[in-house]
Motif scaffolding. Structure first.
Motif, PDB file in Angstrom:
ATOM      1  N   LEU A 137       1.032  -1.251  -0.062  1.00  0.00           N
ATOM      2  CA  LEU A 137      -0.004   0.115  -0.137  1.00  0.00           C
ATOM      3  C   LEU A 137       0.759   1.238   0.073  1.00  0.00           C
ATOM      4  CD1 LEU A 137      -2.608   1.556   0.391  1.00  0.00           C
ATOM      5  CD2 LEU A 137      -2.506   1.331   2.719  1.00  0.00           C
TER       6      LEU A 137
ATOM      7  N   LYS B 140       5.470   3.228  -8.915  1.00  0.00           N
ATOM      8  CA  LYS B 140       3.934   2.809  -9.374  1.00  0.00           C
ATOM      9  C   LYS B 140       3.902   1.481  -9.562  1.00  0.00           C
ATOM     10  CE  LYS B 140       6.019   3.155 -14.131  1.00  0.00           C
ATOM     11  NZ  LYS B 140       5.910   3.860 -15.400  1.00  0.00           N
TER      12      LYS B 140
ATOM     13  N   SER C 286       3.484  -0.283  -7.001  1.00  0.00           N
ATOM     14  CA  SER C 286       3.112  -0.346  -5.578  1.00  0.00           C
ATOM     15  C   SER C 286       1.995  -1.375  -5.810  1.00  0.00           C
ATOM     16  CB  SER C 286       2.697   0.723  -4.736  1.00  0.00           C
ATOM     17  OG  SER C 286       3.940   1.336  -4.722  1.00  0.00           O
ATOM     18  N   LYS C 287       1.383  -2.313  -4.890  1.00  0.00           N
ATOM     19  CA  LYS C 287       0.294  -3.148  -5.263  1.00  0.00           C
ATOM     20  C   LYS C 287      -0.944  -2.282  -5.171  1.00  0.00           C
ATOM     21  CE  LYS C 287      -0.865  -7.355  -3.157  1.00  0.00           C
ATOM     22  NZ  LYS C 287      -0.208  -8.236  -2.060  1.00  0.00           N
ATOM     23  N   VAL C 288      -1.033  -1.399  -4.193  1.00  0.00           N
ATOM     24  CA  VAL C 288      -2.351  -0.526  -4.099  1.00  0.00           C
ATOM     25  C   VAL C 288      -1.803   0.816  -3.935  1.00  0.00           C
ATOM     26  CG1 VAL C 288      -4.523  -0.172  -2.722  1.00  0.00           C
ATOM     27  CG2 VAL C 288      -3.861  -2.322  -3.188  1.00  0.00           C
ATOM     28  N   ILE C 289      -2.526   1.747  -4.843  1.00  0.00           N
ATOM     29  CA  ILE C 289      -1.932   3.239  -4.458  1.00  0.00           C
ATOM     30  C   ILE C 289      -3.322   4.113  -3.998  1.00  0.00           C
ATOM     31  CG2 ILE C 289      -1.031   5.093  -5.689  1.00  0.00           C
ATOM     32  CD1 ILE C 289       0.346   3.378  -7.525  1.00  0.00           C
ATOM     33  N   VAL C 290      -2.978   4.697  -3.085  1.00  0.00           N
ATOM     34  CA  VAL C 290      -4.365   5.781  -2.482  1.00  0.00           C
ATOM     35  C   VAL C 290      -3.496   7.250  -2.723  1.00  0.00           C
ATOM     36  CG1 VAL C 290      -5.273   6.517  -0.727  1.00  0.00           C
ATOM     37  CG2 VAL C 290      -5.169   4.114  -0.870  1.00  0.00           C
TER      38      VAL C 290
ATOM     39  N   VAL D  62      -2.949   6.792 -11.758  1.00  0.00           N
ATOM     40  CA  VAL D  62      -2.345   5.460 -11.507  1.00  0.00           C
ATOM     41  C   VAL D  62      -2.954   5.124 -10.066  1.00  0.00           C
ATOM     42  CG1 VAL D  62      -0.009   5.927 -12.471  1.00  0.00           C
ATOM     43  CG2 VAL D  62      -0.107   6.645 -10.019  1.00  0.00           C
ATOM     44  N   ALA D  63      -3.799   5.811  -9.296  1.00  0.00           N
ATOM     45  CA  ALA D  63      -4.101   5.464  -8.041  1.00  0.00           C
ATOM     46  C   ALA D  63      -5.500   4.650  -8.294  1.00  0.00           C
ATOM     47  CB  ALA D  63      -4.574   6.761  -7.535  1.00  0.00           C
ATOM     48  N   ASP D  64      -5.574   3.471  -7.324  1.00  0.00           N
ATOM     49  CA  ASP D  64      -6.558   2.703  -7.296  1.00  0.00           C
ATOM     50  C   ASP D  64      -7.585   3.302  -6.525  1.00  0.00           C
ATOM     51  OD1 ASP D  64      -5.299  -0.127  -8.110  1.00  0.00           O
ATOM     52  OD2 ASP D  64      -4.024   0.840  -6.917  1.00  0.00           O
ATOM     53  N   TYR D  65      -7.503   4.037  -5.333  1.00  0.00           N
ATOM     54  CA  TYR D  65      -8.419   4.924  -4.590  1.00  0.00           C
ATOM     55  C   TYR D  65      -7.932   6.432  -4.666  1.00  0.00           C
ATOM     56  CZ  TYR D  65      -9.721   0.104  -3.638  1.00  0.00           C
ATOM     57  OH  TYR D  65      -9.863  -1.292  -3.935  1.00  0.00           O
TER      58      TYR D  65
END
Lengths: 249, 310
Positions: B254, B271, B273-277, B290-293
């Motif tokens: 994260l 970039k 990273s598994k999950v990007i906030v 590039v953000a998941d959330y």
């Protein structure tokens, strides 16, 4: 003391590069080119040493196509004294660059070489270290502070854990990190003056050095695409997603 | 074939990146030796001997190796090079400093920061801040390589029982570099490049005091703290926090980007990273691509609330 500063013409740092469809490399035709940002820092540092009375002459060197003369002129406009272009249409890899620079160092006898720590195109971070090795000189990489005193060079380096200070024998090869200085903007009258400063062009082949590539580039591809995700409206929703969907907290 | 991995350590503890380098080495050949050069580094030697898959540990203890200065260390590595087809180190500030010097002394072209091993002479590495991926083939007899630690799993730190050999140092009375001192960032937080969660702040933090907001969130998540170049240049945090093309490359489970716009150079470092906030008040900020959330909001509202709610 003379200072030699190698500079590289690269795709400008603001350009989003495109990979060529035949996978041979990155599109550089009709793309804005600039001096490698770390090399600008190197030129700036050399000029500051000259302004402080430590350096008498600053020689900038570039290796590449004829248009590298523009990059050299930029360095001359910043304040370097003269330029040398080692001209070639060939792609020159860091080991060959180090050999060419060694040749020029032996000819020009600088006491200090200040180079950028890496070029932002190939991201190799090799040339300075290799030049120091070939010359049998000390090396001070990733410099954030540089002081000459008592015939040695005191250098603060940006390392993974923080900062390290070393004292280097002279002559030396130093490579610059981001915090060493903030390069000056070039003023218009200086651009005019730079046109009159000496710029020698030497064909690379005339040097008789081994500049062959040792690393074959088999292909260049786009990186895996990362799709944009979603926008969440609240902190509660974010925490819910991270816990129950992504399962990372 | 045989592979030499140059261990990174502070004479007391082996750096985790060495374990990633061992994995890359084992992808090339099963005959892997680890070089531990230092002073008073017996504990590191013992750690290296336990790494799963390592056959031999070479130890060389000398005053001149205490601070891992490039010039003497490169001399030592070169003196061993005849026995190896590959010389590998992690692409840390240490590996990047020493290995190109080794390569030039051997008249070979080093290959930096590889992310994959295709075969014994062919490797994958990012160029242009990761906006292009090159597959390259070395034509040199000895391959000198730095590996990107985040793209190779860490080799198990236990389970091995390598033979240990003590080396005689080559004659070298040169006086190129002297160690003067260091200012290392002291922190109880996890190490940035190997942390499972990273919280980074950017220019939007506005001041070094405001960075405490990011630190509070990081502590709640047991995360490391990172920063964009803008935040480091502005003096909010020290240089070793910098994530990006020319700073550190991280790939945690994260990554929380706070007040970071997302310049290409920063994305290059995170970039994978598994999950990007992403938390940013500018809806158009490239970080959202590039953000998941993403949360479009004032970080000074959202981050303290997030810290409190966790």
């Amino acid at each position: 003391m003379k200072i030699l500063v190698p500079i590289k013409r690269v795709v400008d740092y603001n350009v989003k590069v495109r990979v060529k469809s035949d996978q041979s490399g990155v599109e550089t035709a009709n793309v804005k080119m600039s001096m490698n940002p770390f090399d600008e820092i190197a030129v700036e540092e050399a000029i500051r040493l000259q302004e402080a009375g430590t350096a008498e002459e600053i020689i900038v060197v570039s290796i590449g196509v004829s248009q590298c003369q523009e990059t050299i002129r930029t360095a001359l406009a910043m304040g370097a004294d003269r330029g040398i272009l080692v001209e070639t249409d060939q792609q020159v890899q860091p080991l060959a660059v180090a050999k060419i620079l060694k040749h020029l160092v032996e000819k020009e006898s600088p006491q200090l070489v200040i180079a950028g720590k890496q070029a932002i195109d190939d991201d190799n971070n090799q040339t300075g270290q290799m030049l120091a090795a070939l010359l049998g000189w000390s090396q001070g990489t990733f410099a954030s502070r540089l002081q000459l005193a008592d015939g040695r060079l005191k250098l603060t380096r940006e390392v993974d854990g923080g900062l390290e200070t070393v004292s280097l024998s002279m002559p030396s090869v130093v490579t610059t990190d981001l915090r060493l200085n903030e390069p000056r903007f070039v003023k218009l009258p200086n651009i005019m003056k730079a046109k009159k400063k000496p710029l020698e062009v030497i064909p690379m082949d005339s040097l008789g050095l081994d500049t062959a590539s040792r690393v074959k580039i088999l292909k260049v591809e786009d990186p895996p695409h990362r799709a944009a995700g979603i926008k969440v409206a609240s902190v509660e929703e974010l925490i819910d997603k991270l816990k129950n969907e992504a399962k990372v907290i | 074939m045989a592979v030499l991995v140059v261990a990174e350590h502070d004479n007391a503890v082996l750096q985790e990146a060495t374990l990633n380098a061992v994995t890359a080495a084992l992808e090339i050949d099963s005959n892997v030796s680890v070089l531990v050069a230092g002073k008073g580094c017996a504990a590191v030697r013992d750690e290296a001997a336990k790494i799963s898959g390592v056959s031999r540990v070479l130890v060389c203890e000398q005053d001149k190796y205490e601070h891992q200065l490039a010039e003497p260390l490169a001399g030592l590595i070169v003196s061993l090079a005849d026995d190896y087809s590959h010389i590998i180190a992690a692409a840390t500030s240490q590996g990047k400093n020493v290995l190109p010097r080794v390569a030039a002394l051997l008249d070979v072209a080093p290959i930096s920061d590889i992310t994959d091993v295709v075969s014994a002479d062919t490797f994958v590495r990012p160029i242009y801040a990761g906006n292009a991926i090159a597959t390259v083939q070395s034509e040199d007899a000895i391959k000198v390589i730095t590996i990107r630690p985040t793209t190779f799993e860490a080799a198990p730190a236990d389970g091995g029982s390598a033979q240990t050999d003590v080396l005689t140092a080559p004659d070298d009375s040169s006086d190129y570099s002297r160690f003067v001192g260091e200012e290392l960032t002291q922190s109880d937080r996890p190490e940035l490049t190997s942390a499972r969660i990273v919280v980074s702040g950017g220019r939007g933090m506005g001041s070094s005091e405001n960075f405490q907001i990011v630190e509070a969130l990081a502590d709640k998540l047991n995360a490391a703290v990172g920063a964009s170049r803008a935040a480091v240049d502005a003096g909010y945090v020290p240089n070793d926090y910098q994530v990006g093309q020319t700073g550190k490359v991280v790939a945690p489970d994260l990554y929380v980007a706070v007040g970071i716009s997302g310049a290409i150079q920063h994305l290059a470092g995170m970039k994978d990273s598994k999950v990007i906030v992403a938390i940013n008040k500018d809806e158009e900020a490239p970080i959202f691509q590039v953000a998941d959330y993403g949360i479009v909001a004032d970080l000074f509202d959202v981050v303290p609330k997030l810290t409190e709610s966790l």
